[in-house]
Design an enzyme around this catalytic site. Structure first.
Site, PDB file in Angstrom:
ATOM      1  N   GLU A   1      38.328  77.905  19.184  1.00 52.80           N
ATOM      2  CA  GLU A   1      39.635  78.299  19.699  1.00 52.80           C
ATOM      3  C   GLU A   1      39.876  79.774  19.361  1.00 52.80           C
ATOM      4  OE1 GLU A   1      44.073  76.313  19.923  1.00 52.80           O
ATOM      5  OE2 GLU A   1      43.278  76.843  17.954  1.00 52.80           O
TER       6      GLU A   1
ATOM      7  N   GLU B   1      48.791  70.151  12.631  1.00 55.91           N
ATOM      8  CA  GLU B   1      48.080  71.401  12.333  1.00 55.91           C
ATOM      9  C   GLU B   1      49.042  72.444  11.775  1.00 55.91           C
ATOM     10  OE1 GLU B   1      45.619  74.942  14.679  1.00 55.91           O
ATOM     11  OE2 GLU B   1      46.918  73.569  15.782  1.00 55.91           O
TER      12      GLU B   1
END
Length: 255
Positions: free
Chosen positions: A239, A142
């Site tokens: 998130e 990521e």
């Protein structure tokens, strides 16, 4: 859309193991979180089973998180520690039935050249991917914005895609965090369209503030429609940090 509550960000007014039930009551049939390692895997598995939830993602061990470490995969001096973390992460992943894990790149040490960090990262990712592939589990990388995490080695989608190509492991994929990539590069819709085959997991938050969708500049209704039109069938991890309370932050959820 398949939405998963990130229990490291949401329902934080509750002890960690109580967040599963709160997420279920709010309509989440799946969860994700940063790290499971403070709890025996059996305790987490019990909560997942109790609430009929799936775990869709957790991270490999990051080093000393409280001291500011954010992974070690790019550090050539910590390869043995990284491999021990892979073994621990694998034990939890198998016990919890998670289909994918995130391997944090880490902060590049000042005395490690970018080229050395790059080659170390690729070698470590290949090792992790091979270990998890034997259990049918994916490994994700990521890009993270350098405003929130100064010194992080992986900061852009183009860099991440180049690393995936160099690693050449079919169970390695891209974790595309819309919040981070809006801060680093924008061009969200076109990037998603061009690289959907590599994107195995998406995470969401708005900017500024990393709060819930609808509080900032990102056009989430448009992006959600786009993902539907493109046929994205992976999970979307929520998130974000609620602007006030988790309960008050859920008004954006599709009903």
């Amino acid at each position: 859309m398949k939405l998963a509550a990130n229990l490291s960000m949401l329902f934080t007014e509750l002890p960690f193991l109580d967040r599963f039930g709160a997420a279920k009551a709010a309509g989440f049939d799946a969860v994700e979180f940063l790290f499971p390692y403070a709890f025996p895997p059996e305790d987490i598995a019990m909560r997942l089973a109790e609430h009929g939830q799936g775990l869709v993602l957790h991270n490999l061990p990051p080093g000393d998180w409280e001291a500011g470490e954010r992974g070690m995969a790019c550090d050539p001096r910590r390869v043995d520690e990284f491999r021990a973390g892979v073994a621990l992460g694998l034990r939890y992943a198998v016990a919890l039935g998670v289909p994918q894990v995130h391997c944090m790149a880490g902060l590049r040490p000042a005395d490690v050249a970018p080229e050395q960090a790059h080659s170390t990262y690729i070698a470590n990712l290949r090792h992790a991917a091979d270990q998890f592939a034997a259990h049918g589990i994916g490994v994700l990388i990521e890009p993270i914005n350098h405003f929130d995490m100064p010194g992080y080695f992986l900061t852009g989608s183009r860099q991440a895609l180049g690393i995936l190509a160099a690693c050449a492991r079919p169970n390695l994929g891209l974790q595309y965090d819309i919040y981070h990539m809006q801060r680093m590069e924008g061009e969200l819709a076109n990037t998603i369209k061009a690289n959907l085959a590599q994107i195995r997991h998406i995470q969401i938050a708005d900017t500024p503030g990393r709060h819930e969708p609808g509080t900032g500049e990102i056009n989430y209704p448009y992006l959600f429609r786009l993902l539907d039109q493109l046929g994205y069938d992976g999970w979307i991890g929520c998130e974000y940090r609620p602007q006030t309370t988790t309960a008050a932050s859920l008004g954006w959820l599709p009903r």
